[in-house]
Design a protein around this motif. Structure first.
Motif, mmCIF file in Angstrom:
data_model
loop_
_atom_site.group_PDB
_atom_site.id
_atom_site.type_symbol
_atom_site.label_atom_id
_atom_site.label_comp_id
_atom_site.label_asym_id
_atom_site.label_seq_id
_atom_site.Cartn_x
_atom_site.Cartn_y
_atom_site.Cartn_z
ATOM 1 N N GLY A 19 3.651 -19.228 -3.076
ATOM 2 C CA GLY A 19 2.724 -19.609 -4.135
ATOM 3 C C GLY A 19 3.381 -19.853 -5.472
ATOM 4 N N GLU A 20 4.705 -19.701 -5.543
ATOM 5 C CA GLU A 20 5.420 -19.930 -6.793
ATOM 6 C C GLU A 20 6.478 -21.005 -6.608
ATOM 7 N N THR A 21 6.771 -21.709 -7.704
ATOM 8 C CA THR A 21 7.868 -22.669 -7.710
ATOM 9 C C THR A 21 8.817 -22.274 -8.823
ATOM 10 N N ASN A 87 15.697 -18.856 -11.621
ATOM 11 C CA ASN A 87 14.593 -18.044 -11.109
ATOM 12 C C ASN A 87 13.412 -17.936 -12.062
ATOM 13 N N LEU A 88 13.476 -18.674 -13.180
ATOM 14 C CA LEU A 88 12.293 -18.761 -14.037
ATOM 15 C C LEU A 88 11.277 -19.698 -13.400
ATOM 16 N N GLN A 89 10.022 -19.560 -13.802
ATOM 17 C CA GLN A 89 8.935 -20.311 -13.169
ATOM 18 C C GLN A 89 8.891 -21.767 -13.625
ATOM 19 N N SER A 90 8.686 -22.650 -12.677
ATOM 20 C CA SER A 90 8.375 -24.053 -12.964
ATOM 21 C C SER A 90 6.868 -24.159 -13.100
ATOM 22 N N ASN A 91 6.389 -24.594 -14.296
ATOM 23 C CA ASN A 91 4.941 -24.640 -14.513
ATOM 24 C C ASN A 91 4.594 -25.693 -15.557
ATOM 25 N N ARG A 92 3.416 -25.598 -16.132
ATOM 26 C CA ARG A 92 2.935 -26.617 -17.072
ATOM 27 C C ARG A 92 3.785 -26.699 -18.336
ATOM 28 N N PHE A 93 4.486 -25.635 -18.666
ATOM 29 C CA PHE A 93 5.301 -25.643 -19.875
ATOM 30 C C PHE A 93 6.625 -26.375 -19.671
ATOM 31 N N PHE A 94 7.188 -26.243 -18.486
ATOM 32 C CA PHE A 94 8.448 -26.927 -18.181
ATOM 33 C C PHE A 94 8.651 -26.934 -16.665
ATOM 34 N N SER A 95 8.863 -28.122 -16.115
ATOM 35 C CA SER A 95 8.966 -28.226 -14.658
ATOM 36 C C SER A 95 10.379 -28.008 -14.135
ATOM 37 N N GLY A 96 11.378 -28.349 -14.936
ATOM 38 C CA GLY A 96 12.758 -28.268 -14.485
ATOM 39 C C GLY A 96 13.298 -29.573 -13.945
ATOM 40 N N LYS A 97 12.436 -30.557 -13.699
ATOM 41 C CA LYS A 97 12.875 -31.822 -13.126
ATOM 42 C C LYS A 97 13.747 -32.633 -14.090
#
Length: 346
Positions: A19-21, A87-97
């Motif tokens: 459930g996490e990316t 290992n930080l979360q990819s989410n609406r603030f920053f995807s990492g892409k």
């Protein structure tokens, strides 16, 4: 030489939950397929077309600090940082892409732990060539390098590569108790900026947090003759003669007035208790360092971020604690830079 960072390397660092990316699952990796004699320009240009903006690069070395009679350990900062950042979360603030892990630059030869100063300084000069060769290709692809690890000697390679690519000298701002503008007595971590000034790569230089008693009078005189400026650690954090906010306003105005691309520099030994080749007890809070990075990244025409001198093995509680603190600290600084740049660039 450049050592690529493979998918298996990244996977070994990830702690995934259902459930996490994680950011590491979104980062792109540099493909060296078809690489000829260190030519990564095609792969970097392709990454730029895929939406990559930031090229994360490690420099695995501590010969620069050792050549400056400092402590070893700055060779391991990249691994510590990526293990936390990924290992930080990819989410609406920053995807990492928007990020690519390019790999690590190394000298390509082992320098003995007991090597003398002359040998270390020659090896540092050879490392300069490796840094310049890789970074010119990164800049030419339109990517912004985020460089982690190694000594502050690598500021010379970064500034020189940028100048060669952009065909104009650089402005630089450096959060650092030391100016690293010492005499040109052979390459080491204490004279990256003086060498860059001498070869025409550095035109404007400001030091934030310069410690009044950690720079020789000869170095201060050289800075004055060059036209460099500074806000001292004592002025802001001890005497409170000027606020950090006002100092950053002044710095950003000066940098923007030059009309030059900006090198955003930070020596982690400026940060209180951060494990580094010259750790300090009386230093700048990490949150102030993050704010410095964010403000300059947001308000100035930054070409790169350079985070130098982190040394996990120098932590007073041991290497495991050093990996944790360096990794968390560097990750926060990187995210501060990315937030600032994305805010400026839209």
């Amino acid at each position: 030489m450049l050592t690529s960072f493979h998918a298996t390397d990244l996977q070994s660092l990830l702690n995934c939950r259902t459930g996490e990316t994680k950011l590491g699952q979104q980062f792109q990796l540099l493909s060296l397929e078809g690489d000829q004699d260190g030519d990564i320009s095609v792969a970097l240009a392709h990454a730029a077309t895929q939406g990559v903006k930031f090229a994360i690069i490690g420099i695995s070395e501590d010969i620069g600090p050792r050549a400056n009679l400092g402590r070893a350990g700055s060779h391991d900062a990249f691994t510590a940082s990526i293990s936390q950042l990924a290992n930080l979360q990819s989410n609406r603030f920053f995807s990492g892409k928007q990020c690519m892990i390019v790999g690590q630059i190394t000298l390509g030869q082992v320098v003995d732990a007991n090597a003398d100063t002359a040998t270390l300084r020659q090896a540092t000069a050879e490392l300069d060539d490796q840094v310049i060769a890789v970074l010119t290709q990164v800049f030419a692809a339109g990517l912004e390098p985020i460089v982690i690890g190694g000594g502050h000697n690598n500021a010379y390679g970064l500034l020189t590569a940028a100048k060669q690519t952009f065909n104009q000298p650089m402005a630089a701002v450096n959060l650092d108790p030391h100016s690293d503008f010492r005499p040109r007595e052979g390459r080491h971590s204490g004279n990256g900026f003086s060498y860059a000034a001498a070869n025409g790569s550095l035109d404007h230089y400001h030091i934030l947090g310069l410690h009044e008693l950690k720079n020789s009078e000869a170095t201060l005189e050289q800075l004055s003759l060059f036209g460099a400026s500074w806000h001292s650690f004592q002025q802001i954090w001890v005497h409170r003669e000027i606020s950090l906010d006002q100092a950053l306003k002044d710095i950003c105005r000066e940098l923007n007035n030059t009309g030059l691309p900006v090198g955003l520099e930070l020596d982690v030994d400026a940060i209180a208790k951060m494990p580094s080749s010259a750790s300090t007890f009386a230093g700048v809070p990490l949150l102030d360092a993050c704010h410095y990075v964010y403000r300059v990244a947001k308000q100035c025409d930054c070409a790169y971020l350079h985070l130098a001198e982190a040394a996990p093995q120098c932590h007073e509680a041991g290497v495991t604690a050093g990996y944790r603190d360096v990794g968390q600290g560097i990750s926060e600084l990187i995210y501060s830079y990315i937030q600032g740049r994305m805010s400026k660039l839209g």
